[in-house]
Design a protein around this motif. Structure first.
Motif, short mmCIF file in Angstrom:
data_model
loop_
_atom_site.label_atom_id
_atom_site.label_comp_id
_atom_site.label_asym_id
_atom_site.label_seq_id
_atom_site.Cartn_x
_atom_site.Cartn_y
_atom_site.Cartn_z
N PRO A 1 28.95 -53.76 -103.11
CA PRO A 1 27.72 -53.03 -102.77
C PRO A 1 27.99 -51.86 -101.85
N LYS A 2 27.34 -50.75 -102.15
CA LYS A 2 27.52 -49.53 -101.36
C LYS A 2 26.40 -49.47 -100.31
N PHE A 3 26.71 -49.90 -99.12
CA PHE A 3 25.73 -49.80 -98.04
C PHE A 3 25.67 -48.35 -97.54
N ASP A 4 24.49 -47.93 -97.13
CA ASP A 4 24.34 -46.53 -96.70
C ASP A 4 24.85 -46.34 -95.27
N GLU A 5 24.61 -45.15 -94.73
CA GLU A 5 25.16 -44.82 -93.41
C GLU A 5 24.60 -45.73 -92.31
N ASN A 6 23.48 -46.40 -92.62
CA ASN A 6 22.93 -47.36 -91.66
C ASN A 6 23.33 -48.80 -91.98
N GLY A 7 24.23 -48.93 -92.97
CA GLY A 7 24.69 -50.27 -93.32
C GLY A 7 23.69 -51.03 -94.19
N LEU A 8 22.81 -50.30 -94.86
CA LEU A 8 21.74 -50.94 -95.63
C LEU A 8 21.81 -50.58 -97.11
N ILE A 9 21.26 -51.46 -97.93
CA ILE A 9 21.13 -51.20 -99.36
C ILE A 9 19.72 -51.62 -99.77
N PRO A 10 19.03 -50.80 -100.58
CA PRO A 10 17.69 -51.20 -101.00
C PRO A 10 17.75 -52.35 -102.00
N ALA A 11 16.80 -53.27 -101.87
CA ALA A 11 16.73 -54.42 -102.75
C ALA A 11 15.30 -54.58 -103.26
N ILE A 12 15.20 -54.72 -104.56
CA ILE A 12 13.89 -54.87 -105.21
C ILE A 12 13.70 -56.34 -105.54
N ALA A 13 12.57 -56.92 -105.12
CA ALA A 13 12.25 -58.28 -105.54
C ALA A 13 11.32 -58.18 -106.74
N GLN A 14 11.79 -58.72 -107.87
CA GLN A 14 11.02 -58.66 -109.12
C GLN A 14 10.69 -60.08 -109.55
N ASP A 15 9.43 -60.33 -109.87
CA ASP A 15 9.03 -61.66 -110.32
C ASP A 15 9.80 -62.01 -111.60
N ALA A 16 10.55 -63.10 -111.54
CA ALA A 16 11.42 -63.47 -112.66
C ALA A 16 10.60 -63.85 -113.90
N ARG A 17 9.37 -64.29 -113.68
CA ARG A 17 8.56 -64.73 -114.83
C ARG A 17 7.74 -63.61 -115.43
N THR A 18 7.20 -62.72 -114.60
CA THR A 18 6.26 -61.70 -115.10
C THR A 18 6.87 -60.31 -115.18
#
Lengths: 137, 137
Positions: B15-32
């Motif tokens: 994973p490529k963390f940004d200059e603040n050490g963060l990576i965006p993460a999307i939570a997607q409903d697995a069912r819908t």
């Protein structure tokens, strides 16, 4: 309403661009719900998207406006634009004709973590086009 | 493979963390397929998510690890973790029992731009819980 409440519960689009003037935007297939890609928009890209109805981003590597598909021809026709509670992320619901990833897949998310491992990925998709043909021009 | 190709077409999670050490993460409903929220992870949050199987993020406002639902009880059970081509964004496919937005909606994306306008939003969802009751404790 307080300014924060206004952003969260009001009816005015007030996108929160970050310190680089960018906001993340998710392109989601309007028909299947598949998340196709995530990119960034500056104000100009968002305005362009709203005005033209085609997904337009800001390329951080090329440092310029990037109408998705300008090279491949695989444009994103935007059917709906959503914003989240604190207005620091956008979803474009899009209709697309072909694969959206420059590696030839329908979605950029073509790999998943293998369960029980901390860092091993498996491919979960097949290519839908040959990138060497689409991008050779 | 070159280092870039390895990231894009290899089978190791890098994973490529940004200059603040963060990576965006999307939570997607697995069912819908509904996109529930977008937040950020640092390495610790990603490791914690992989290890525990529950969606865990880094709260930029509180500057600490944030196990989603630790206050509301509305945890995210992770069924799959996807990464995009250049490994700078993550999707968590999640099973959830209740609304994921602190404003009481199932998804944080409860507003859409009204077509033909540049900045007018309309609500496209109904609340699924009363945040004043869930967060009053």
């Amino acid at each position: 309403m307080s300014a924060d409440k206004e952003i969260e519960l009001g009816t005015e689009l007030k996108p929160k661009f970050d310190e680089n003037g960018l906001i993340p935007a998710i392109a989601q297939d309007a028909r299947t719900g598949v998340i196709l890609m995530v990119a960034y928009m500056n104000k100009e890209a968002l305005d362009h998207t709203i005005k033209t109805g085609f997904g337009t981003y800001y390329s951080r590597s090329r440092k310029k406006l990037w109408k998705k598909g300008e090279q491949s021809g695989f444009l994103q026709k935007v059917t709906q634009i959503l914003v989240d509670c604190d207005q620091d992320c956008i979803i474009l619901k899009v209709i697309v004709d072909s694969g959206q990833c420059h590696n030839g897949y329908q979605s950029c998310f073509y790999r998943a973590l293998i369960k029980g491992t901390a860092d091993q990925l498996e491919f979960i998709a097949e290519k839908v086009f040959d990138p060497s043909k689409v991008y050779e021009k």
